[in-house]
Scaffold this motif. Structure first.
Motif, PDB file in Angstrom:
ATOM      1  N   VAL A  37       0.843  -1.209   0.000  1.00  0.00           N
ATOM      2  CA  VAL A  37       0.000   0.000   0.000  1.00  0.00           C
ATOM      3  C   VAL A  37       0.874   1.253   0.000  1.00  0.00           C
ATOM      4  O   VAL A  37       0.578   2.237  -0.695  1.00  0.00           O
ATOM      5  CB  VAL A  37      -0.966   0.006   1.209  1.00  0.00           C
ATOM      6  N   ILE A  38       1.960   1.232   0.763  1.00  0.00           N
ATOM      7  CA  ILE A  38       2.887   2.372   0.782  1.00  0.00           C
ATOM      8  C   ILE A  38       3.475   2.590  -0.614  1.00  0.00           C
ATOM      9  O   ILE A  38       3.585   3.736  -1.086  1.00  0.00           O
ATOM     10  CB  ILE A  38       4.006   2.154   1.821  1.00  0.00           C
ATOM     11  N   VAL A  39       3.846   1.512  -1.298  1.00  0.00           N
ATOM     12  CA  VAL A  39       4.376   1.631  -2.656  1.00  0.00           C
ATOM     13  C   VAL A  39       3.338   2.263  -3.577  1.00  0.00           C
ATOM     14  O   VAL A  39       3.650   3.135  -4.393  1.00  0.00           O
ATOM     15  CB  VAL A  39       4.822   0.250  -3.199  1.00  0.00           C
ATOM     16  N   PHE A  40       2.070   1.831  -3.445  1.00  0.00           N
ATOM     17  CA  PHE A  40       1.000   2.415  -4.259  1.00  0.00           C
ATOM     18  C   PHE A  40       0.881   3.918  -4.013  1.00  0.00           C
ATOM     19  O   PHE A  40       0.782   4.716  -4.958  1.00  0.00           O
ATOM     20  CB  PHE A  40      -0.343   1.738  -3.956  1.00  0.00           C
ATOM     21  N   LEU A  41       0.891   4.326  -2.755  1.00  0.00           N
ATOM     22  CA  LEU A  41       0.732   5.744  -2.420  1.00  0.00           C
ATOM     23  C   LEU A  41       1.926   6.563  -2.888  1.00  0.00           C
ATOM     24  O   LEU A  41       1.763   7.695  -3.360  1.00  0.00           O
ATOM     25  CB  LEU A  41       0.529   5.901  -0.910  1.00  0.00           C
ATOM     26  N   LEU A  42       3.137   6.005  -2.771  1.00  0.00           N
ATOM     27  CA  LEU A  42       4.330   6.719  -3.236  1.00  0.00           C
ATOM     28  C   LEU A  42       4.316   6.885  -4.756  1.00  0.00           C
ATOM     29  O   LEU A  42       4.648   7.962  -5.277  1.00  0.00           O
ATOM     30  CB  LEU A  42       5.596   5.969  -2.809  1.00  0.00           C
ATOM     31  N   ALA A  43       3.929   5.823  -5.465  1.00  0.00           N
ATOM     32  CA  ALA A  43       3.844   5.911  -6.926  1.00  0.00           C
ATOM     33  C   ALA A  43       2.780   6.930  -7.340  1.00  0.00           C
ATOM     34  O   ALA A  43       2.980   7.720  -8.274  1.00  0.00           O
ATOM     35  CB  ALA A  43       3.526   4.538  -7.518  1.00  0.00           C
ATOM     36  N   SER A  44       1.663   6.943  -6.639  1.00  0.00           N
ATOM     37  CA  SER A  44       0.591   7.903  -6.930  1.00  0.00           C
ATOM     38  C   SER A  44       1.041   9.323  -6.637  1.00  0.00           C
ATOM     39  O   SER A  44       0.767  10.255  -7.409  1.00  0.00           O
ATOM     40  CB  SER A  44      -0.655   7.574  -6.091  1.00  0.00           C
ATOM     41  N   ALA A  45       1.755   9.494  -5.518  1.00  0.00           N
ATOM     42  CA  ALA A  45       2.246  10.825  -5.141  1.00  0.00           C
ATOM     43  C   ALA A  45       3.238  11.358  -6.174  1.00  0.00           C
ATOM     44  O   ALA A  45       3.306  12.566  -6.419  1.00  0.00           O
ATOM     45  CB  ALA A  45       2.893  10.769  -3.762  1.00  0.00           C
ATOM     46  N   ALA A  46       3.993  10.462  -6.793  1.00  0.00           N
ATOM     47  CA  ALA A  46       4.947  10.879  -7.829  1.00  0.00           C
ATOM     48  C   ALA A  46       4.223  11.355  -9.083  1.00  0.00           C
ATOM     49  O   ALA A  46       4.700  12.243  -9.796  1.00  0.00           O
ATOM     50  CB  ALA A  46       5.885   9.725  -8.167  1.00  0.00           C
ATOM     51  N   LEU A  47       3.042  10.770  -9.352  1.00  0.00           N
ATOM     52  CA  LEU A  47       2.285  11.133 -10.553  1.00  0.00           C
ATOM     53  C   LEU A  47       1.363  12.339 -10.339  1.00  0.00           C
ATOM     54  O   LEU A  47       1.062  13.065 -11.280  1.00  0.00           O
ATOM     55  CB  LEU A  47       1.431   9.938 -11.003  1.00  0.00           C
ATOM     56  N   GLN A  48       0.934  12.556  -9.118  1.00  0.00           N
ATOM     57  CA  GLN A  48      -0.080  13.578  -8.833  1.00  0.00           C
ATOM     58  C   GLN A  48       0.303  14.992  -9.278  1.00  0.00           C
ATOM     59  O   GLN A  48      -0.528  15.712  -9.843  1.00  0.00           O
ATOM     60  CB  GLN A  48      -0.426  13.556  -7.334  1.00  0.00           C
ATOM     61  N   PRO A  49       1.574  15.444  -9.084  1.00  0.00           N
ATOM     62  CA  PRO A  49       1.907  16.821  -9.497  1.00  0.00           C
ATOM     63  C   PRO A  49       1.996  17.007 -11.015  1.00  0.00           C
ATOM     64  O   PRO A  49       1.995  18.127 -11.508  1.00  0.00           O
ATOM     65  CB  PRO A  49       3.285  17.065  -8.860  1.00  0.00           C
ATOM     66  N   ILE A  50       2.098  15.894 -11.747  1.00  0.00           N
ATOM     67  CA  ILE A  50       2.254  15.974 -13.206  1.00  0.00           C
ATOM     68  C   ILE A  50       0.899  16.251 -13.846  1.00  0.00           C
ATOM     69  O   ILE A  50      -0.114  15.666 -13.462  1.00  0.00           O
ATOM     70  CB  ILE A  50       2.823  14.653 -13.769  1.00  0.00           C
ATOM     71  N   GLU A  51       0.865  17.142 -14.809  1.00  0.00           N
ATOM     72  CA  GLU A  51      -0.381  17.419 -15.521  1.00  0.00           C
ATOM     73  C   GLU A  51      -0.569  16.341 -16.592  1.00  0.00           C
ATOM     74  O   GLU A  51      -0.142  16.487 -17.739  1.00  0.00           O
ATOM     75  CB  GLU A  51      -0.331  18.808 -16.156  1.00  0.00           C
ATOM     76  N   LEU A  52      -1.206  15.272 -16.191  1.00  0.00           N
ATOM     77  CA  LEU A  52      -1.343  14.124 -17.079  1.00  0.00           C
ATOM     78  C   LEU A  52      -2.378  14.365 -18.172  1.00  0.00           C
ATOM     79  O   LEU A  52      -3.438  14.922 -17.922  1.00  0.00           O
ATOM     80  CB  LEU A  52      -1.752  12.874 -16.283  1.00  0.00           C
ATOM     81  N   THR A  53      -2.025  13.944 -19.362  1.00  0.00           N
ATOM     82  CA  THR A  53      -2.981  13.874 -20.474  1.00  0.00           C
ATOM     83  C   THR A  53      -3.258  12.393 -20.708  1.00  0.00           C
ATOM     84  O   THR A  53      -2.579  11.526 -20.149  1.00  0.00           O
ATOM     85  CB  THR A  53      -2.384  14.482 -21.752  1.00  0.00           C
ATOM     86  N   GLN A  54      -4.236  12.100 -21.564  1.00  0.00           N
ATOM     87  CA  GLN A  54      -4.520  10.699 -21.863  1.00  0.00           C
ATOM     88  C   GLN A  54      -3.286  10.010 -22.435  1.00  0.00           C
ATOM     89  O   GLN A  54      -2.957   8.878 -22.054  1.00  0.00           O
ATOM     90  CB  GLN A  54      -5.684  10.603 -22.848  1.00  0.00           C
ATOM     91  N   ALA A  55      -2.598  10.687 -23.349  1.00  0.00           N
ATOM     92  CA  ALA A  55      -1.422  10.098 -23.997  1.00  0.00           C
ATOM     93  C   ALA A  55      -0.291   9.883 -22.994  1.00  0.00           C
ATOM     94  O   ALA A  55       0.339   8.813 -22.974  1.00  0.00           O
ATOM     95  CB  ALA A  55      -0.953  10.987 -25.135  1.00  0.00           C
ATOM     96  N   LEU A  56      -0.011  10.877 -22.166  1.00  0.00           N
ATOM     97  CA  LEU A  56       1.076  10.769 -21.209  1.00  0.00           C
ATOM     98  C   LEU A  56       0.774   9.695 -20.157  1.00  0.00           C
ATOM     99  O   LEU A  56       1.648   8.869 -19.829  1.00  0.00           O
ATOM    100  CB  LEU A  56       1.322  12.118 -20.528  1.00  0.00           C
ATOM    101  N   ALA A  57      -0.442   9.705 -19.641  1.00  0.00           N
ATOM    102  CA  ALA A  57      -0.832   8.705 -18.642  1.00  0.00           C
ATOM    103  C   ALA A  57      -0.749   7.290 -19.215  1.00  0.00           C
ATOM    104  O   ALA A  57      -0.257   6.368 -18.566  1.00  0.00           O
ATOM    105  CB  ALA A  57      -2.246   8.982 -18.132  1.00  0.00           C
TER     106      ALA A  57
END
Length: 203
Positions: free
Chosen positions: A100-120
């Motif tokens: 669960v910690i790994v999931f939250l850390l990976a999510s936290a790394a992605l959260q600040p990025i302005e994701l588009t459909q292509a990038l995500a």
């Protein structure tokens, strides 16, 4: 009355998915159950109810981040695979918490990025290729003996998944669409399945 009805529908749908996957794992194959669990049941359930409660625009923004959330989902499953090495309560707790910690850390790394459909999609594809290569030699295993599905196990399986759905959808309007989408990527159906298989049949 509308709230309580929606509350019960969330629980009922989640229970049906998790129990169904557990039965497949026990009676067919953990590998087949894992493949079926890979279908985004949890994301579909979470995003649907986020849309009902927060509106279509909010859910649409969340959906883009949910694609990235699949990358965090995969990282979590790989962490579970690596940490799972004993059929003890201590190892189950360490494995569950660590993954669960790994999931939250990976999510936290992605959260600040302005994701588009292509990038995500690109990020998730890279993670799929990486995890697939790391696990390509993992053997399929059959569960020996006749499976016993008790009422208690059913409650644990469905209860944990239902609580997760309620938590993710309940926090949506507090954390915003980006975090809502990433959290929707949490393996709602797969996580309790892993815990039950770990406890019931070993690593």
């Amino acid at each position: 009355m509308i709230f309580s009805g929606l509350f019960l529908i969330k629980i009922a749908i989640t229970l049906a998915v998790v129990i169904g996957l557990s039965v497949v794992a026990e009676r067919v194959s953990p590998k087949i159950a894992g493949i079926l669990a890979g279908y985004p049941h949890g994301i579909a359930i979470a995003l649907y109810f986020i849309g009902v409660e927060q509106g279509a625009s909010f859910a649409a923004q969340s959906a883009v981040y949910a694609i990235g959330g699949l990358a965090a989902n995969l990282a979590m499953c790989y962490a579970y695979f690596r940490l799972c090495n004993a059929r003890t309560w201590r190892n189950i707790l360490i494995t569950a918490t660590g993954s669960v910690i790994v999931f939250l850390l990976a999510s936290a790394a992605l959260q600040p990025i302005e994701l588009t459909q292509a990038l995500a999609s690109g990020v998730t594809l890279v993670v799929i290729i990486l995890i697939a290569s790391l696990m390509k030699h993992t053997a399929d295993m059959k569960i020996a003996g006749k499976p016993k599905v008790g009422f208690g196990a059913v409650l644990v399986r469905g209860g944990l998944a239902s609580v997760t759905v309620l938590l993710i959808t309940g926090l949506a309007n507090v954390v915003g669409p980006a975090w809502s989408g990433l959290l929707a990527g949490f393996p709602i159906a797969t996580f309790p399945l892993l815990l039950i298989l770990h406890h019931g049949y070993g690593p």
